[in-house]
Design an enzyme around this catalytic site. Structure first.
Site, PDB file in Angstrom:
ATOM      1  N   SER A 255      20.456  37.619  30.524  1.00  0.00           N
ATOM      2  CA  SER A 255      21.743  36.920  30.594  1.00  0.00           C
ATOM      3  C   SER A 255      21.927  36.268  31.946  1.00  0.00           C
ATOM      4  O   SER A 255      21.264  36.611  32.926  1.00  0.00           O
ATOM      5  CB  SER A 255      22.892  37.905  30.354  1.00  0.00           C
ATOM      6  OG  SER A 255      23.098  38.704  31.501  1.00  0.00           O
ATOM      7  N   LYS A 256      22.865  35.322  31.993  1.00  0.00           N
ATOM      8  CA  LYS A 256      23.146  34.613  33.243  1.00  0.00           C
ATOM      9  C   LYS A 256      23.767  35.545  34.277  1.00  0.00           C
ATOM     10  O   LYS A 256      23.810  35.211  35.457  1.00  0.00           O
ATOM     11  CB  LYS A 256      24.072  33.425  32.969  1.00  0.00           C
ATOM     12  CG  LYS A 256      23.374  32.289  32.225  1.00  0.00           C
ATOM     13  CD  LYS A 256      24.243  31.055  32.167  1.00  0.00           C
ATOM     14  CE  LYS A 256      23.471  29.919  31.482  1.00  0.00           C
ATOM     15  NZ  LYS A 256      24.251  28.670  31.435  1.00  0.00           N
ATOM     16  N   ARG A 257      24.241  36.686  33.831  1.00  0.00           N
ATOM     17  CA  ARG A 257      24.884  37.615  34.762  1.00  0.00           C
ATOM     18  C   ARG A 257      23.869  38.462  35.531  1.00  0.00           C
ATOM     19  O   ARG A 257      24.200  39.067  36.526  1.00  0.00           O
ATOM     20  CB  ARG A 257      25.858  38.535  34.008  1.00  0.00           C
ATOM     21  CG  ARG A 257      27.109  37.811  33.523  1.00  0.00           C
ATOM     22  CD  ARG A 257      28.093  38.775  32.877  1.00  0.00           C
ATOM     23  NE  ARG A 257      27.568  39.330  31.638  1.00  0.00           N
ATOM     24  CZ  ARG A 257      27.646  38.718  30.472  1.00  0.00           C
ATOM     25  NH1 ARG A 257      28.207  37.535  30.391  1.00  0.00           N
ATOM     26  NH2 ARG A 257      27.169  39.278  29.377  1.00  0.00           N
ATOM     27  N   SER A 258      22.630  38.505  35.057  1.00  0.00           N
ATOM     28  CA  SER A 258      21.625  39.327  35.751  1.00  0.00           C
ATOM     29  C   SER A 258      21.141  38.593  36.993  1.00  0.00           C
ATOM     30  O   SER A 258      21.064  37.377  37.024  1.00  0.00           O
ATOM     31  CB  SER A 258      20.453  39.654  34.822  1.00  0.00           C
ATOM     32  OG  SER A 258      19.754  38.489  34.471  1.00  0.00           O
TER      33      SER A 258
END
Length: 495
Positions: A255-258
């Protein structure tokens, strides 16, 4: 067969996600392997997700990674405009949507939010979606004209059959058949006049003569709708290649959050661009042999998309770190030093020979941010536990280490040649004279001058950098520590 034309069509919504970069890389490699063209098209019709400056990030990333496009917004190859919002101004999407209406393959829908909210939902692939009931398909021509004249808001929907099946072919997954009852009448033109991603994609790919569509397998479920659009227009369906899912080490979708999900994140963490590209190429594709290190030119020669796996590919940060280390080892020293210097200066403020220290760490680091913790002892001797002097393999302990350092101290005080060779000659002579093993002497000396268990160089190389005065100060400190530790551990009545 017509010339291979493959497009990379990112949306400017922020940093370039690793999954997007892999798509770009695979599209580039397939195009170049087949002697074709790699086209850049910016898909910016989703205005809600548009991020200022994101288009520049796309250009910058492609340039840094060497994925040079043959056509794009800055290189018109005769198929422009290459930015969807500019293509929209030409009226192309509405023109083709109206053509589908005339063919009975699409229709105007005037349903308001309240009516749409009342429709039944169904669960498809774990997601709850609203299925449109074709209510507006039955409107008469007069009703449609009246609504349009009155300025009533509308969307244009695809008219999908509710019976039978649709089959499409993917190069990796083979023939895939779905029940038409599962195909919702997706929106082609939104109420703001903008085309949906799916519709604009099909129109642009056809009008730009795209031969291969390469994308993530999350689009597999949408493909039947794409195929029905191609068939409705009477257009040739492109060759589909759906790429495997990318997951993190816990097998969850990347995900873009990692922290390691974007190209820019990885560069900021000290990874070399060439290593990132090399590693990403192996996330789903494997060569015929077990080789792992490739230049971009070698990847172009070797890349056969039929060898792309269908199984999810795991983004393994440890594997990327290893590969990055291999690239750093092979790097020209001057290039390496230029990249390493800021990290050296971050840890070292004293007037030390940074080039010699850089040479020490070059073959020992995996990413550049490893450098400060590896060299900070040159700046200041850290607090350390005297137990570090005990080493089974070197057959040393606190007593033997104290003896070695005590005997060496006067020799080192009288010695003037503090070059690596000069110091090594002195210590080797001491080893030979006393019948010791090399490690028996070098381990306590290295421990004393570094205060660390792991160092990027041996005792004499470290002492050369530190110089005579600082080396002697640290060895005297080692003697004091050992004396205090042994006195503290001595039985009552002794010491």
């Amino acid at each position: 067969m017509s010339k291979v034309r493959i497009r990379y069509a990112p949306s400017p919504t922020g940093k370039m996600h690793v999954g997007n970069l892999r798509s770009a890389l695979y599209e580039f490699l397939i195009a170049k392997h087949e002697g074709g063209d790699f086209i850049l098209r910016i898909e910016d019709t989703d205005q809600e997700r548009f991020v200022e400056g994101a288009t520049e990030i796309i250009y910058r990333t492609l340039e840094k990674t060497g994925l040079v496009h043959d056509e794009g917004p800055d290189k018109d190859g005769g198929y422009g405009p290459y930015i969807q919002s500019e293509r929209m101004k030409t009226g192309i999407y509405m023109k083709y949507a109206k053509e589908l209406i005339e063919k009975g393959q699409a229709y105007y829908c005037f349903c308001d939010k309240e009516r749409l909210a009342s429709l039944k939902t169904q669960v498809t692939e774990g997601k709850e979606i609203t299925v449109y009931d074709k209510h507006c398909l039955s409107l008469s021509k007069e009703e449609i004209e009246a609504n349009l004249s009155a300025g009533k808001p509308f969307v244009i929907r695809q008219n999908n059959p509710t019976e039978g099946t649709t089959t499409f072919h993917d190069e990796l997954y083979g023939d895939i058949t779905v029940e038409n009852a599962e195909l919702d009448d997706m929106i082609l033109i939104k109420s703001d006049g903008y085309p949906t991603y799916n519709f604009a994609n099909v129109v642009d790919d056809h009008t730009m003569n795209i031969t291969h569509v390469v994308r993530g397998n999350e689009y597999l479920s949408s493909s039947p709708k794409y195929v029905r659009l191609y068939e409705a227009f009477g257009w040739e369906v492109p060759i589909y290649v759906h790429l495997p899912l990318l997951t993190d080490e816990n097998h969850k979708k990347l995900s873009k959050r990692s922290g390691h999900s974007s190209f820019e994140d990885l560069v900021e963490q000290g990874f070399v661009t060439e290593a990132i590209v090399n590693y990403i190429a192996l996330l789903g594709w494997s060569p015929e042999d077990n080789r792992e290190i490739f230049t971009l030119e070698e990847l172009i020669r070797e890349f056969d998309y039929h060898r792309v796996s269908k199984s999810p590919a795991v983004f393994d940060m440890e594997k990327l770190r290893w590969m990055n280390g291999e690239y750093i080892k092979a790097m020209d020293f001057e290039v390496f030093y230029e990249m390493a210097e800021p990290y050296l200066k971050q840890a070292l403020t004293k007037p030390l020979n940074l080039k010699k220290i850089a040479a020490m760490v070059k073959t020992r680091i995996e990413v550049f941010p490893d450098i400060p913790a590896m060299v900070d002892f040159f700046e200041k001797l850290p607090e350390y536990d005297p137990e570090m002097y005990a080493h089974k393999k070197m057959k040393t302990d606190k007593e033997s280490s104290l003896q070695v350092l005590t005997e060496l101290l006067p020799l080192l005080e009288d010695w003037e040649d503090y070059s690596n060779d000069g110091l090594y000659g002195l210590l080797s002579g001491y080893v030979e004279k006393n019948g010791y093993k090399n490690g028996y002497v070098m381990w306590p000396v290295r421990t004393a001058v570094s205060g660390k268990q792991m160092t990027p160089a041996g005792a004499t190389e470290i002492m050369e950098i530190l110089g005579k005065e600082e080396s002697l100060r640290r060895i005297r400190k080692g003697v004091e520590l050992l004396q205090a530790a042994l006195a503290k551990g001595a039985p009552s009545g002794e010491g």
